[in-house]
Every structure is written in C-alpha cells, then in structure tokens.
Scaffold this motif. Structure first.
Motif, mmCIF file in Angstrom:
data_model
loop_
_atom_site.group_PDB
_atom_site.id
_atom_site.type_symbol
_atom_site.label_atom_id
_atom_site.label_comp_id
_atom_site.label_asym_id
_atom_site.label_seq_id
_atom_site.Cartn_x
_atom_site.Cartn_y
_atom_site.Cartn_z
ATOM 1 N N ILE A 1 0.866 -1.173 0.000
ATOM 2 C CA ILE A 1 0.000 0.000 0.000
ATOM 3 C C ILE A 1 0.905 1.225 0.000
ATOM 4 C CG2 ILE A 1 -1.784 1.264 1.256
ATOM 5 C CD1 ILE A 1 -2.603 -1.514 2.443
ATOM 6 N N ILE A 2 0.784 2.028 -1.041
ATOM 7 C CA ILE A 2 1.626 3.207 -1.183
ATOM 8 C C ILE A 2 0.835 4.410 -0.678
ATOM 9 C CG2 ILE A 2 2.991 4.622 -2.762
ATOM 10 C CD1 ILE A 2 2.985 2.160 -4.679
ATOM 11 N N GLY A 3 1.203 4.915 0.495
ATOM 12 C CA GLY A 3 0.552 6.074 1.080
ATOM 13 C C GLY A 3 -0.176 5.757 2.373
ATOM 14 N N GLY A 4 0.056 6.591 3.391
ATOM 15 C CA GLY A 4 -0.543 6.394 4.714
ATOM 16 C C GLY A 4 -1.590 7.435 5.051
ATOM 17 N N GLY A 5 -2.350 7.854 4.055
ATOM 18 C CA GLY A 5 -3.461 8.769 4.293
ATOM 19 C C GLY A 5 -4.747 7.986 4.477
ATOM 20 N N THR A 6 -5.859 8.632 4.217
ATOM 21 C CA THR A 6 -7.175 8.028 4.418
ATOM 22 C C THR A 6 -7.299 6.677 3.743
ATOM 23 O OG1 THR A 6 -8.108 10.272 4.379
ATOM 24 C CG2 THR A 6 -9.656 8.442 4.212
ATOM 25 N N THR A 7 -7.106 6.641 2.438
ATOM 26 C CA THR A 7 -7.325 5.419 1.678
ATOM 27 C C THR A 7 -6.316 4.339 2.024
ATOM 28 O OG1 THR A 7 -8.216 6.784 -0.088
ATOM 29 C CG2 THR A 7 -7.716 4.516 -0.646
ATOM 30 N N GLY A 8 -5.067 4.715 2.264
ATOM 31 C CA GLY A 8 -4.053 3.731 2.634
ATOM 32 C C GLY A 8 -4.381 3.038 3.943
ATOM 33 N N LEU A 9 -4.824 3.804 4.937
ATOM 34 C CA LEU A 9 -5.190 3.211 6.228
ATOM 35 C C LEU A 9 -6.399 2.286 6.087
ATOM 36 C CD1 LEU A 9 -4.751 6.296 8.584
ATOM 37 C CD2 LEU A 9 -3.216 4.327 8.343
ATOM 38 N N LEU A 10 -7.404 2.735 5.339
ATOM 39 C CA LEU A 10 -8.592 1.901 5.143
ATOM 40 C C LEU A 10 -8.254 0.629 4.371
ATOM 41 C CD1 LEU A 10 -11.192 4.685 4.341
ATOM 42 C CD2 LEU A 10 -10.944 3.407 6.466
ATOM 43 N N ALA A 11 -7.396 0.752 3.377
ATOM 44 C CA ALA A 11 -6.989 -0.426 2.609
ATOM 45 C C ALA A 11 -6.272 -1.428 3.510
ATOM 46 C CB ALA A 11 -6.087 -0.015 1.445
ATOM 47 N N ALA A 12 -5.368 -0.946 4.357
ATOM 48 C CA ALA A 12 -4.617 -1.845 5.249
ATOM 49 C C ALA A 12 -5.547 -2.548 6.232
ATOM 50 C CB ALA A 12 -3.556 -1.057 6.014
ATOM 51 N N LYS A 13 -6.475 -1.821 6.817
ATOM 52 C CA LYS A 13 -7.409 -2.415 7.783
ATOM 53 C C LYS A 13 -8.251 -3.491 7.107
ATOM 54 C CE LYS A 13 -11.009 -2.568 10.788
ATOM 55 N NZ LYS A 13 -12.263 -3.225 10.474
ATOM 56 N N ASN A 14 -8.725 -3.207 5.891
ATOM 57 C CA ASN A 14 -9.531 -4.194 5.175
ATOM 58 C C ASN A 14 -8.706 -5.401 4.742
ATOM 59 O OD1 ASN A 14 -12.506 -3.342 4.684
ATOM 60 N ND2 ASN A 14 -11.312 -1.480 4.590
ATOM 61 N N CYS A 15 -7.440 -5.189 4.413
ATOM 62 C CA CYS A 15 -6.557 -6.323 4.101
ATOM 63 C C CYS A 15 -6.416 -7.225 5.325
ATOM 64 C CB CYS A 15 -5.186 -5.830 3.646
ATOM 65 S SG CYS A 15 -5.135 -5.195 1.967
ATOM 66 N N LEU A 16 -6.173 -6.631 6.487
ATOM 67 C CA LEU A 16 -6.064 -7.426 7.712
ATOM 68 C C LEU A 16 -7.347 -8.203 7.969
ATOM 69 C CD1 LEU A 16 -4.198 -4.962 10.111
ATOM 70 C CD2 LEU A 16 -3.279 -7.058 9.075
ATOM 71 N N ASP A 17 -8.496 -7.542 7.770
ATOM 72 C CA ASP A 17 -9.789 -8.207 7.970
ATOM 73 C C ASP A 17 -9.954 -9.410 7.054
ATOM 74 O OD1 ASP A 17 -10.442 -6.295 9.852
ATOM 75 O OD2 ASP A 17 -11.869 -5.223 8.557
ATOM 76 N N GLU A 18 -9.321 -9.373 5.878
ATOM 77 C CA GLU A 18 -9.433 -10.454 4.902
ATOM 78 C C GLU A 18 -8.304 -11.480 5.003
ATOM 79 O OE1 GLU A 18 -11.952 -11.117 2.767
ATOM 80 O OE2 GLU A 18 -13.006 -9.497 3.804
ATOM 81 N N GLY A 19 -7.480 -11.363 6.058
ATOM 82 C CA GLY A 19 -6.410 -12.330 6.256
ATOM 83 C C GLY A 19 -5.200 -12.104 5.369
ATOM 84 N N LEU A 20 -5.034 -10.884 4.884
ATOM 85 C CA LEU A 20 -3.882 -10.551 4.053
ATOM 86 C C LEU A 20 -2.827 -9.858 4.895
ATOM 87 C CD1 LEU A 20 -5.862 -9.230 0.962
ATOM 88 C CD2 LEU A 20 -4.852 -11.502 1.268
ATOM 89 N N GLU A 21 -1.638 -9.710 4.333
ATOM 90 C CA GLU A 21 -0.508 -9.087 5.032
ATOM 91 C C GLU A 21 -0.149 -7.761 4.355
ATOM 92 O OE1 GLU A 21 4.177 -10.009 5.421
ATOM 93 O OE2 GLU A 21 2.858 -11.749 5.592
#
Length: 167
Positions: free
Chosen positions: A20-40
């Motif tokens: 995930i390139i970028g730690g703004g709004t979308t980057g944080l939401l993408a990371a949280k959803n990846c974790l929820d889906e069992g991704l790293e």
C-alpha cells in the motif's frame, strides 16, 4: 460467454502480501480491510506520520495549512467502523482533529505494525505473478526490493502539487 467470478474468488491468495503506497485516508482503510481479509499489508509512507493531505509537516508537497478545516461535516468524515468523536459530528473538523482521528484509527486496529514510515516507493514492476517494489528509506538511505501479490496506490489527488501557470 464466461461466468462472472463468484464472491469467493480471490485475486490475492489467503495470507498474501499487499503493498500500500501512502498512509493517508485510503491507505489506512486499505490496510485495515486487508487485515480483515487475512492478508498481510505493508504501508509505505514517505513521511514520519499518517494523515496524508491533512498532515502539516516537513514534507514540501503538503498542501495543508494550520487553520485548515474540512469542507464536509464530521458526520460525513466518519469511517464506518470507527466513528469520529460525537463532539465533532456536527462540526467541520479541524485539520488536527482529522490527523488525530487517523492516528487513533491506526492504533486501534494495530496498523502501525504494518507501516514503514519515511520510506518512499521508487518503482513498481510486474514480474510473473508478483509485483516487485523498490523502496528507499529516508532515515538511512537503505534501499531494497520487496515482493507483493497486489498493489494499492493510495497517494491521493494532491500527491503532486498543481500550480497554475502565471498569467
């Protein structure tokens, strides 16, 4: 005619690595959803803190200023699974309110362990089924190439400053 993929079809294998390139709004939401889906997920944020366009710091590409407020009310700025403080719901939150909100979001969902701060993505290229991501640390100049199953580009619309030509 081929059938549409079912909802159980996965483009990234379970436990797959996501850049995930970028730690703004979308980057944080993408990371949280990846974790929820069992991704790293791994977020590469070129500055020292999360917050994206809302952050006021040393990065010359930032467009924020000290007195900046949102142009949407607090109730519209909510992340669905992590509402803004009720005191901000009926207001137009300040820039710092949003920065604090994103920091709290990252802490609440354990995202800070996924973030490589002061690390810039220098290039991305596809090689077979994987993406090769070349990153460089702004802390020590160390560079490395990492392999991922998927890429999210979350640099935002204000990544490159837009300066109108002089009249």
């Amino acid at each position: 005619m081929s059938a549409a993929p079912t909802s159980s079809a996965r483009l990234v294998p379970a436990g797959g690595r996501v850049c995930i390139i970028g730690g703004g709004t979308t980057g944080l939401l993408a990371a949280k959803n990846c974790l929820d889906e069992g991704l790293e997920p791994t977020i590469f944020e070129r500055t020292a803190r999360v917050g994206g366009v809302w952050r006021l710091d040393e990065d010359p590409s930032r467009v924020a200023y000290e007195s900046l407020y949102t142009n949407s009310s607090g109730c519209l700025m909510n992340i669905s699974d992590y509402p803004l403080n009720t005191s901000l719901q009926g207001q137009f939150p300040r820039r710092q309110d949003i920065c604090s909100y994103y920091e709290d979001y990252a802490n609440t969902f354990g995202l800070e362990r996924c973030i490589c701060f002061q690390t810039e993505v220098m290039s991305v290229r596809r090689e077979g089924p994987l993406w090769l991501v070349y990153v460089q640390s702004h802390l020590n100049g160390h560079s490395e190439e990492r392999h991922f199953h998927a890429i999210f580009v979350c640099t935002g619309q204000f990544h490159e400053p837009s300066v109108p030509p002089s009249l």
